[in-house]
Design a protein around this motif. Structure first.
Motif, PDB file in Angstrom:
ATOM      1  N   ARG A 112       0.832  -1.199   0.000  1.00 43.45           N
ATOM      2  CA  ARG A 112       0.000   0.000   0.000  1.00 43.45           C
ATOM      3  C   ARG A 112       0.872   1.256   0.000  1.00 43.45           C
ATOM      4  O   ARG A 112       0.565   2.240  -0.686  1.00 43.45           O
ATOM      5  CB  ARG A 112      -0.936  -0.016   1.213  1.00 43.45           C
ATOM      6  CG  ARG A 112      -1.887   1.174   1.249  1.00 43.45           C
ATOM      7  CD  ARG A 112      -2.991   0.978   2.255  1.00 43.45           C
ATOM      8  NE  ARG A 112      -4.007   0.064   1.750  1.00 43.45           N
ATOM      9  CZ  ARG A 112      -4.401  -1.036   2.372  1.00 43.45           C
ATOM     10  NH1 ARG A 112      -3.836  -1.372   3.515  1.00 43.45           N
ATOM     11  NH2 ARG A 112      -5.333  -1.802   1.861  1.00 43.45           N
ATOM     12  N   MET A 113       1.976   1.227   0.728  1.00 41.43           N
ATOM     13  CA  MET A 113       2.903   2.360   0.727  1.00 41.43           C
ATOM     14  C   MET A 113       3.463   2.595  -0.678  1.00 41.43           C
ATOM     15  O   MET A 113       3.544   3.726  -1.155  1.00 41.43           O
ATOM     16  CB  MET A 113       4.046   2.113   1.709  1.00 41.43           C
ATOM     17  CG  MET A 113       5.082   3.225   1.766  1.00 41.43           C
ATOM     18  SD  MET A 113       6.545   2.748   2.712  1.00 41.43           S
ATOM     19  CE  MET A 113       7.323   1.610   1.538  1.00 41.43           C
ATOM     20  N   ARG A 114       3.845   1.501  -1.353  1.00 36.77           N
ATOM     21  CA  ARG A 114       4.374   1.634  -2.704  1.00 36.77           C
ATOM     22  C   ARG A 114       3.309   2.190  -3.661  1.00 36.77           C
ATOM     23  O   ARG A 114       3.607   3.005  -4.536  1.00 36.77           O
ATOM     24  CB  ARG A 114       4.884   0.276  -3.185  1.00 36.77           C
ATOM     25  CG  ARG A 114       5.460   0.268  -4.606  1.00 36.77           C
ATOM     26  CD  ARG A 114       6.525   1.330  -4.796  1.00 36.77           C
ATOM     27  NE  ARG A 114       7.606   1.237  -3.858  1.00 36.77           N
ATOM     28  CZ  ARG A 114       8.717   0.528  -4.049  1.00 36.77           C
ATOM     29  NH1 ARG A 114       8.868  -0.165  -5.160  1.00 36.77           N
ATOM     30  NH2 ARG A 114       9.672   0.532  -3.155  1.00 36.77           N
ATOM     31  N   ASN A 115       2.045   1.765  -3.481  1.00 33.96           N
ATOM     32  CA  ASN A 115       0.964   2.307  -4.305  1.00 33.96           C
ATOM     33  C   ASN A 115       0.836   3.817  -4.116  1.00 33.96           C
ATOM     34  O   ASN A 115       0.638   4.569  -5.079  1.00 33.96           O
ATOM     35  CB  ASN A 115      -0.366   1.638  -3.950  1.00 33.96           C
ATOM     36  CG  ASN A 115      -0.374   0.155  -4.245  1.00 33.96           C
ATOM     37  OD1 ASN A 115       0.499  -0.352  -4.945  1.00 33.96           O
ATOM     38  ND2 ASN A 115      -1.351  -0.558  -3.705  1.00 33.96           N
ATOM     39  N   LEU A 116       0.930   4.255  -2.871  1.00 34.38           N
ATOM     40  CA  LEU A 116       0.857   5.687  -2.582  1.00 34.38           C
ATOM     41  C   LEU A 116       1.999   6.437  -3.267  1.00 34.38           C
ATOM     42  O   LEU A 116       1.806   7.548  -3.785  1.00 34.38           O
ATOM     43  CB  LEU A 116       0.909   5.927  -1.076  1.00 34.38           C
ATOM     44  CG  LEU A 116      -0.262   5.389  -0.241  1.00 34.38           C
ATOM     45  CD1 LEU A 116       0.011   5.588   1.241  1.00 34.38           C
ATOM     46  CD2 LEU A 116      -1.575   6.056  -0.639  1.00 34.38           C
ATOM     47  N   GLU A 117       3.190   5.845  -3.292  1.00 37.15           N
ATOM     48  CA  GLU A 117       4.332   6.483  -3.937  1.00 37.15           C
ATOM     49  C   GLU A 117       4.072   6.692  -5.426  1.00 37.15           C
ATOM     50  O   GLU A 117       4.329   7.774  -5.977  1.00 37.15           O
ATOM     51  CB  GLU A 117       5.592   5.629  -3.732  1.00 37.15           C
ATOM     52  CG  GLU A 117       6.088   5.596  -2.296  1.00 37.15           C
ATOM     53  CD  GLU A 117       7.280   4.662  -2.130  1.00 37.15           C
ATOM     54  OE1 GLU A 117       7.976   4.398  -3.130  1.00 37.15           O
ATOM     55  OE2 GLU A 117       7.514   4.194  -1.011  1.00 37.15           O
ATOM     56  N   VAL A 164      -5.313  -5.029  -2.101  1.00 40.31           N
ATOM     57  CA  VAL A 164      -4.114  -4.206  -2.291  1.00 40.31           C
ATOM     58  C   VAL A 164      -3.356  -4.618  -3.545  1.00 40.31           C
ATOM     59  O   VAL A 164      -2.705  -3.808  -4.214  1.00 40.31           O
ATOM     60  CB  VAL A 164      -3.214  -4.280  -1.039  1.00 40.31           C
ATOM     61  CG1 VAL A 164      -2.459  -5.607  -0.951  1.00 40.31           C
ATOM     62  CG2 VAL A 164      -2.221  -3.119  -1.016  1.00 40.31           C
ATOM     63  N   TYR A 165      -3.461  -5.883  -3.913  1.00 40.18           N
ATOM     64  CA  TYR A 165      -2.839  -6.409  -5.133  1.00 40.18           C
ATOM     65  C   TYR A 165      -3.470  -5.757  -6.367  1.00 40.18           C
ATOM     66  O   TYR A 165      -2.760  -5.305  -7.280  1.00 40.18           O
ATOM     67  CB  TYR A 165      -3.039  -7.925  -5.147  1.00 40.18           C
ATOM     68  CG  TYR A 165      -2.499  -8.678  -6.336  1.00 40.18           C
ATOM     69  CD1 TYR A 165      -1.151  -9.012  -6.426  1.00 40.18           C
ATOM     70  CD2 TYR A 165      -3.348  -9.095  -7.347  1.00 40.18           C
ATOM     71  CE1 TYR A 165      -0.668  -9.735  -7.506  1.00 40.18           C
ATOM     72  CE2 TYR A 165      -2.881  -9.822  -8.434  1.00 40.18           C
ATOM     73  CZ  TYR A 165      -1.534 -10.134  -8.508  1.00 40.18           C
ATOM     74  OH  TYR A 165      -1.066 -10.846  -9.577  1.00 40.18           O
ATOM     75  N   ASP A 166      -4.793  -5.663  -6.379  1.00 41.83           N
ATOM     76  CA  ASP A 166      -5.490  -5.023  -7.494  1.00 41.83           C
ATOM     77  C   ASP A 166      -5.168  -3.522  -7.544  1.00 41.83           C
ATOM     78  O   ASP A 166      -4.998  -2.942  -8.624  1.00 41.83           O
ATOM     79  CB  ASP A 166      -7.000  -5.222  -7.373  1.00 41.83           C
ATOM     80  CG  ASP A 166      -7.420  -6.673  -7.600  1.00 41.83           C
ATOM     81  OD1 ASP A 166      -6.616  -7.439  -8.184  1.00 41.83           O
ATOM     82  OD2 ASP A 166      -8.532  -7.051  -7.171  1.00 41.83           O
ATOM     83  N   GLU A 167      -5.076  -2.906  -6.378  1.00 40.62           N
ATOM     84  CA  GLU A 167      -4.709  -1.488  -6.318  1.00 40.62           C
ATOM     85  C   GLU A 167      -3.312  -1.276  -6.899  1.00 40.62           C
ATOM     86  O   GLU A 167      -3.060  -0.299  -7.611  1.00 40.62           O
ATOM     87  CB  GLU A 167      -4.742  -0.988  -4.871  1.00 40.62           C
ATOM     88  CG  GLU A 167      -6.137  -0.870  -4.280  1.00 40.62           C
ATOM     89  CD  GLU A 167      -6.089  -0.564  -2.785  1.00 40.62           C
ATOM     90  OE1 GLU A 167      -4.965  -0.457  -2.239  1.00 40.62           O
ATOM     91  OE2 GLU A 167      -7.166  -0.441  -2.169  1.00 40.62           O
ATOM     92  N   HIS A 168      -2.411  -2.213  -6.586  1.00 43.09           N
ATOM     93  CA  HIS A 168      -1.039  -2.081  -7.074  1.00 43.09           C
ATOM     94  C   HIS A 168      -0.976  -2.223  -8.589  1.00 43.09           C
ATOM     95  O   HIS A 168      -0.261  -1.474  -9.267  1.00 43.09           O
ATOM     96  CB  HIS A 168      -0.131  -3.123  -6.410  1.00 43.09           C
ATOM     97  CG  HIS A 168       1.292  -3.008  -6.836  1.00 43.09           C
ATOM     98  ND1 HIS A 168       2.097  -1.976  -6.428  1.00 43.09           N
ATOM     99  CD2 HIS A 168       2.048  -3.774  -7.663  1.00 43.09           C
ATOM    100  CE1 HIS A 168       3.295  -2.111  -6.980  1.00 43.09           C
ATOM    101  NE2 HIS A 168       3.292  -3.193  -7.730  1.00 43.09           N
ATOM    102  N   HIS A 169      -1.708  -3.195  -9.115  1.00 42.19           N
ATOM    103  CA  HIS A 169      -1.754  -3.374 -10.577  1.00 42.19           C
ATOM    104  C   HIS A 169      -2.128  -2.060 -11.255  1.00 42.19           C
ATOM    105  O   HIS A 169      -1.508  -1.652 -12.251  1.00 42.19           O
ATOM    106  CB  HIS A 169      -2.783  -4.448 -10.937  1.00 42.19           C
ATOM    107  CG  HIS A 169      -2.174  -5.772 -11.263  1.00 42.19           C
ATOM    108  ND1 HIS A 169      -1.725  -6.097 -12.520  1.00 42.19           N
ATOM    109  CD2 HIS A 169      -1.915  -6.848 -10.484  1.00 42.19           C
ATOM    110  CE1 HIS A 169      -1.231  -7.322 -12.515  1.00 42.19           C
ATOM    111  NE2 HIS A 169      -1.330  -7.804 -11.286  1.00 42.19           N
TER     112      HIS A 169
END
Length: 373
Positions: A112-117, A164-169
């Motif tokens: 989730r942190m990486r997604n925010l970045e 969170v996996y789908d968010e990252h994609h």
């Protein structure tokens, strides 16, 4: 064998390790030193010296931070990301607070942190583009090849990992589609590389050469004995490549290794579709007294490697943390979640939950039994 006292056991086992595994590691280090000296001229390339005028160029730096508190039934996860443009004094924060089940909460919070970045970086890039400004380089903290598709193994059983996996994609593909389509050079700097990714990629290239790196097949064939030391049966697989790199870069400055395509060394594909089979990696060092850092760049920008390393050279030289790019240093300091600050955020959430849940509060927020012992 069991021992009569704990101290007797620890002393005996410590001596076993000293004259057992430590001797093996010492022998490996000596072997690495010899290999590094013989390969130095073939693996290293000089880069441009720092240019003070480069400090006026537009560089966006991105970093994140996270914190969590675990209870018997749930975890409070706090993550934040920060991006800024060095010359325009533009900075943006993107925080996130979530309550999730305790299982895999560390993994979920890191992703989730990486997604925010990626999301906050994309916001800043679009804002700059709308102002008709040029971005010379985007610097990400941490590998762009993390995480890989192995996360999918958890999806069927753990719904919050799927979320969170789908968010990252979505986040990672939106980001890299934009920077590649708009030709904005992007590099990820890895402070502590422990995966042996670079040399494992040479092993993969030796067995399936694709001509997508600066290292030619003749070099791989000539040095296949050295390269085979990095595979799972090799003598170098017990330590990180950092030990070899310290010898390789000994007394060197403003240089890098030849780049290699590194996703071939991963066990699974990465979610960013444009990066699959298209990430080049190299080690970079600016000052002789500092350690080398691993850098990943989409292969789409391979023709801009000299310009990217020029900027890395300048910003690593003119830095409050010598050897580490100043924009990333600033981003790290600005985004860092101090424990006291993060605990206060979590406390606010718990106080709200206590008011809303009333007698049910302790069902969710009871301390873990182990922590009470």
């Amino acid at each position: 064998m069991a021992y009569k006292t704990g101290i007797e056991g620890f002393i005996t086992e410590t001596l076993k390790e000293r004259f057992g595994e430590m001797d093996k590691i010492r022998a490996v280090f000596r072997e690495m030193k010899d290999d590094a000296e013989s390969l130095r001229d073939n693996l290293l390339i000089d880069i441009a010296n720092p240019e003070y005028s480069d400090l006026k160029r537009n560089v966006i730096a991105v970093d994140g931070s996270n914190y969590q508190e675990q209870f018997e039934s749930i975890s409070i996860t706090i993550a934040t990301a920060y991006a800024y443009l060095n010359n325009k004094q533009i900075e943006r924060y993107l925080p996130n607070v979530k309550i999730v089940p305790p299982y895999y909460s560390n993994l979920v919070n890191s992703i989730r942190m990486r997604n925010l970045e990626y999301n906050v970086a994309l916001d800043v890039i679009k804002e700059i583009n709308n102002q008709k400004e040029t971005v010379d380089l985007i610097l990400l903290d941490g590998a762009m090849t993390f995480p890989d598709e192995a996360l999918g193994d958890y999806i069927d059983n753990v719904p919050w990992v799927k979320e969170v996996y789908d968010e990252h994609h979505e986040a990672v593909n939106n980001f890299f589609d934009y920077v590649i389509d708009n030709n904005i050079p992007t590099a990820a700097v890895v402070k502590d590389s422990m995966a042996n990714k670079y040399f494992l990629s040479l092993y993969s290239a030796l067995n399936n050469f694709k001509n997508n790196s600066e290292i030619d097949y003749e070099f791989l064939q000539k040095n296949k004995d050295f390269i085979n030391k990095w595979n799972k049966e090799g003598t170098y697989n017990i330590v990180s490549e950092n030990s070899f790199l310290r010898n390789l870069f000994y007394k060197k400055q403003f240089c890098r290794t030849k780049y290699a395509e590194v996703t071939c060394s991963l066990r699974n594909e990465i979610p960013a579709k444009q990066l699959r089979g298209n990430v080049i990696g190299f080690y970079f060092k600016s000052l002789p007294s500092e350690k080398p850092f691993f850098v990943e760049v989409p292969i789409h920008f391979k023709d801009k490697i000299d310009d990217i390393t020029q900027l890395l050279s300048t910003y690593s030289y003119y830095s409050l943390r010598p050897g580490y790019p100043f924009p990333l240093y600033v981003a790290h300091k600005k985004v860092e979640l101090k424990k006291k600050y993060a605990k206060n955020i979590a406390l606010i959430l718990r106080n709200i939950a206590r008011k809303d849940l009333k007698e049910d509060y302790n069902l969710l927020f009871s301390d873990k039994f182990h922590d009470k012992l």
